[in-house]
Design an enzyme around this catalytic site. Structure first.
Site, PDB file in Angstrom:
ATOM      1  N   LEU A 153      46.759  43.349  39.983  1.00 47.37           N
ATOM      2  CA  LEU A 153      47.339  43.100  38.442  1.00 47.37           C
ATOM      3  C   LEU A 153      47.472  44.309  37.828  1.00 47.37           C
ATOM      4  O   LEU A 153      46.607  45.104  38.171  1.00 47.37           O
ATOM      5  CB  LEU A 153      46.633  41.876  37.628  1.00 47.37           C
ATOM      6  CG  LEU A 153      45.432  42.732  37.105  1.00 47.37           C
ATOM      7  CD1 LEU A 153      44.933  43.386  36.688  1.00 47.37           C
ATOM      8  CD2 LEU A 153      44.572  41.138  37.170  1.00 47.37           C
ATOM      9  N   ASN A 211      47.105  50.663  47.601  1.00 42.34           N
ATOM     10  CA  ASN A 211      46.957  51.387  45.935  1.00 42.34           C
ATOM     11  C   ASN A 211      47.028  53.048  46.699  1.00 42.34           C
ATOM     12  O   ASN A 211      47.823  53.759  45.584  1.00 42.34           O
ATOM     13  CB  ASN A 211      45.837  51.587  45.878  1.00 42.34           C
ATOM     14  CG  ASN A 211      45.602  50.594  44.861  1.00 42.34           C
ATOM     15  OD1 ASN A 211      46.600  50.347  44.163  1.00 42.34           O
ATOM     16  ND2 ASN A 211      44.706  50.326  44.448  1.00 42.34           N
ATOM     17  N   CYS A 263      41.515  52.236  39.583  1.00 40.20           N
ATOM     18  CA  CYS A 263      41.937  52.184  40.568  1.00 40.20           C
ATOM     19  C   CYS A 263      42.212  53.201  41.647  1.00 40.20           C
ATOM     20  O   CYS A 263      41.430  53.423  42.864  1.00 40.20           O
ATOM     21  CB  CYS A 263      42.879  50.715  40.689  1.00 40.20           C
ATOM     22  SG  CYS A 263      42.122  49.384  39.931  1.00 40.20           S
TER      23      CYS A 263
HETATM   24  P1  NAD Z   1      34.672  46.080  35.113  1.00 46.00           P
HETATM   25  O1  NAD Z   1      34.181  46.890  34.994  1.00 46.00           O
HETATM   26  O2  NAD Z   1      35.592  45.724  34.237  1.00 46.00           O
HETATM   27  O3  NAD Z   1      34.334  44.661  34.994  1.00 46.00           O
HETATM   28  C1  NAD Z   1      33.616  43.764  36.333  1.00 46.00           C
HETATM   29  C2  NAD Z   1      32.811  43.087  34.975  1.00 46.00           C
HETATM   30  O4  NAD Z   1      31.476  42.721  36.294  1.00 46.00           O
HETATM   31  C3  NAD Z   1      31.445  43.091  34.662  1.00 46.00           C
HETATM   32  O5  NAD Z   1      31.882  42.632  33.028  1.00 46.00           O
HETATM   33  C4  NAD Z   1      29.580  43.562  34.416  1.00 46.00           C
HETATM   34  O6  NAD Z   1      29.189  43.582  33.358  1.00 46.00           O
HETATM   35  C5  NAD Z   1      29.569  42.080  35.423  1.00 46.00           C
HETATM   36  N1  NAD Z   1      29.237  41.964  36.165  1.00 46.00           N
HETATM   37  C6  NAD Z   1      28.937  43.089  38.101  1.00 46.00           C
HETATM   38  N2  NAD Z   1      28.295  42.607  38.209  1.00 46.00           N
HETATM   39  C7  NAD Z   1      27.472  40.707  37.976  1.00 46.00           C
HETATM   40  C8  NAD Z   1      27.184  39.633  38.386  1.00 46.00           C
HETATM   41  N3  NAD Z   1      26.432  39.868  39.519  1.00 46.00           N
HETATM   42  N4  NAD Z   1      26.950  38.349  37.602  1.00 46.00           N
HETATM   43  C9  NAD Z   1      28.171  39.004  36.476  1.00 46.00           C
HETATM   44  N5  NAD Z   1      28.583  39.683  36.339  1.00 46.00           N
HETATM   45  C10 NAD Z   1      28.344  41.203  36.602  1.00 46.00           C
HETATM   46  O7  NAD Z   1      35.807  46.062  36.668  1.00 46.00           O
HETATM   47  P2  NAD Z   1      37.115  45.548  36.793  1.00 46.00           P
HETATM   48  O8  NAD Z   1      38.285  46.505  36.550  1.00 46.00           O
HETATM   49  O9  NAD Z   1      37.683  43.848  36.579  1.00 46.00           O
HETATM   50  O10 NAD Z   1      37.247  45.518  38.109  1.00 46.00           O
HETATM   51  C11 NAD Z   1      36.913  44.841  39.010  1.00 46.00           C
HETATM   52  C12 NAD Z   1      37.385  44.614  40.289  1.00 46.00           C
HETATM   53  O11 NAD Z   1      38.510  44.680  40.111  1.00 46.00           O
HETATM   54  C13 NAD Z   1      37.072  46.309  41.316  1.00 46.00           C
HETATM   55  O12 NAD Z   1      37.002  46.085  42.566  1.00 46.00           O
HETATM   56  C14 NAD Z   1      38.521  46.970  41.295  1.00 46.00           C
HETATM   57  O13 NAD Z   1      38.613  47.497  42.509  1.00 46.00           O
HETATM   58  C15 NAD Z   1      39.222  45.604  40.677  1.00 46.00           C
HETATM   59  N6  NAD Z   1      40.670  45.800  40.657  1.00 46.00           N
HETATM   60  C16 NAD Z   1      40.959  46.472  39.415  1.00 46.00           C
HETATM   61  C17 NAD Z   1      42.131  46.798  38.433  1.00 46.00           C
HETATM   62  C18 NAD Z   1      42.085  47.002  37.431  1.00 46.00           C
HETATM   63  O14 NAD Z   1      43.361  47.145  36.871  1.00 46.00           O
HETATM   64  N7  NAD Z   1      41.038  46.988  36.307  1.00 46.00           N
HETATM   65  C19 NAD Z   1      43.245  46.011  38.998  1.00 46.00           C
HETATM   66  C20 NAD Z   1      42.873  45.061  40.778  1.00 46.00           C
HETATM   67  C21 NAD Z   1      41.706  45.421  41.311  1.00 46.00           C
END
Ligand code: NAD
Length: 442
Positions: A153, A211, A263
């Site tokens: 996404l 990516n 990302c």
């Molecule tokens: P983010 O930082 O917005 O969210 C991560 C969340 O995980 C945080 O709220 C944090 O408090 C929580 N967290 C960490 N450890 C935890 C635990 N043990 N228990 C409960 N909660 C915990 O990150 P994001 O942007 O959502 O990205 C998450 C993953 O998805 C990454 O690997 C990223 O590369 C991937 N991703 C992100 C996007 C994007 O557009 N942001 C798109 C595709 C993939």
């Protein structure tokens, strides 16, 4: 299906809300109490269009809940998704997997019966093997399959992307896990969204390859933009001219200040590290990372040059000291409040280094920006930001900046200089309004 989503950030919260909208029973877990408190009060911890209504509807329907307490939500779940952050590890650029492994340990302590653990976080090849090893070691008594299901996404269009994806990638060799994943994604399957089943390592690599390819496309057109400036060509026509070729495609061919966000920067670096570890270098991606890094700094120089020209002076920072620049847009792209690795950070820094006062406005990103750029003067809108400025710089192409009242803008400014790093204006219109106009590759 009963689904637990560990991590309720940009990916976890959107994925959880969409799964619940498909009819599944979803619990979103996060250890950030403030986030969960906000969600329980119906407040979104991030800005993503449409997310508040989607969450509210599914909470009201009793299909979506939020908790900081991981254990009860993992017990009895058909699938536990890991959607925690995987930022760059400080110092070396490897993906920091500490959050993924910490979540895995917590799952191991909490599972009570057979389940499927799904890595939705972007994780390097082999991470699924390590997650599986932890689970097997800690809980040899329980049958847990580990699946890779990377997320594609885009922030700002996340709900649409999740519900109408170009494809869903599922990496597993385990037949039971495959059935669970099929059941979870069935609503999309019915809509004919292609699901690619593959091996777990392949699935992990697909995300990084995707990516890195998109980052390469952006970086390619940015270099062509520089060449356009040198030879007197127009990069927008070049983009159109090559993008209409189906083999190339029109998307990700917009010249600009370089890619940023949560990302591409970290994922290209992590891919380089994987390639290095396996002795199989990816020289194209290496070049992309290098070119993009230098581009962000070059954008600061571009603004200085525009100020210098307006001054009749040299395009150096000497003539610029003490001037004021207004940045419009701070987030790495429109329709998000995400400031991670935004080009605005490097631009604001190079302007500050040159002794320039920076005023700024962003429709949704100012709260996040304040923490990272405390010395900027934050304004209520584009016109207030332009007040007394020697140049206005469009850094992020929010809709609110696409049809500015140029007379009003000019009236507020000290000198009418517009630097359009997203090519959203037509030169003739801006110059007719009395501005000196600088764009990218035109
Ligand atoms: P983010 O930082 O917005 O969210 C991560 C969340 O995980 C945080 O709220 C944090 O408090 C929580 N967290 C960490 N450890 C935890 C635990 N043990 N228990 C409960 N909660 C915990 O990150 P994001 O942007 O959502 O990205 C998450 C993953 O998805 C990454 O690997 C990223 O590369 C991937 N991703 C992100 C996007 C994007 O557009 N942001 C798109 C595709 C993939």
């Amino acid at each position: 299906m009963r689904i637990t989503m560990i991590g309720s950030g940009y990916v976890g919260l959107v994925s959880g809300a969409c799964f619940s909208d498909f009819g599944h029973q979803v619990t979103c877990v996060d250890k950030a109490e403030a986030k969960i408190d906000a969600l329980r009060q119906g407040k979104m911890p991030i800005y993503e269009p449409g997310l508040d209504q989607l969450v509210a509807a599914n909470v009201a329907a009793g299909r979506l809940g939020f908790t900081t307490d991981l254990a009860p939500s993992v017990a009895g779940a058909d699938a536990v998704f890991i959607a925690v952050g995987t930022p760059s590890r400080r110092g070396d650029g490897h993906a920091d997997l500490s959050y993924v492994f910490a979540a895995t340990e917590e799952i191991a302590a909490a599972v009570t019966g057979p389940t499927v653990v799904v890595t939705k976080s972007t994780v390097p090849v082999g991470t699924g093997d390590r997650v599986e090893a932890i689970l097997r070691e800690k809980r040899p008594d329980i049958d847990v399959a580990v699946v890779s299901n990377p997320e594609f996404l885009r922030e700002g269009a996340a709900i649409g992307d999740f519900k109408r994806p170009d494809r869903i990638v599922i990496g597993t060799d385990d037949m039971r896990a495959r059935e669970v994943m099929q059941a979870i994604y069935r609503p999309l399957y019915i809509n004919d969204n292609p699901i690619l089943f593959t091996g777990r390592r392949t699935s992990e690599l697909i995300k990084y390859a995707a990516n890195a390819f998109l980052a390469t496309k952006i970086t390619f057109i940015n270099e062509i933009a520089d060449l356009c400036e040198a030879v007197g060509a127009d990069v927008q026509d070049v983009s159109r001219g090559i993008g209409l070729d189906n083999r190339i495609g029109r998307k990700f061919l917009h010249a600009g200040p370089g890619y940023g966000g949560s990302c591409f920067p970290k994922d290209t670096l992590a891919l380089l590290k994987t390639a290095e570890d396996f002795g199989s270098p990816t020289q194209i991606v290496e070049a992309v990372v290098k070119v993009n890094d230098s581009r962000k700094r070059a954008m600061g120089r571009k603004v200085l040059a525009a100020l210098g020209q307006a001054n009749g002076g040299l395009p150096s920072d000497n003539g610029a000291r003490g001037k004021t620049v207004a940045l419009l847009g701070l987030t790495f792209k429109p329709n998000t409040d995400d400031m991670r690795d935004a080009p605005s950070l490097a631009i604001a820094q190079s302007l500050a280094d040159a002794g320039i006062r920076v005023r700024a406005y962003d429709p949704e990103g100012m709260e996040a920006a304040r923490a990272l750029l405390p010395d900027l003067t934050y304004c209520r809108d584009a016109y207030e930001a332009a007040d007394g400025a020697d140049a206005v710089v469009i850094v992020t192409e929010w809709d609110a900046f696409r049809a500015l009242d140029l007379d009003r803008l000019k009236g507020a400014m000290q000198a009418p200089v517009l630097v359009d790093l997203r090519n959203i204006y037509r030169r003739e219109a801006v110059e007719a309004a009395g501005f000196r106009y600088t764009a990218v590759g035109r």
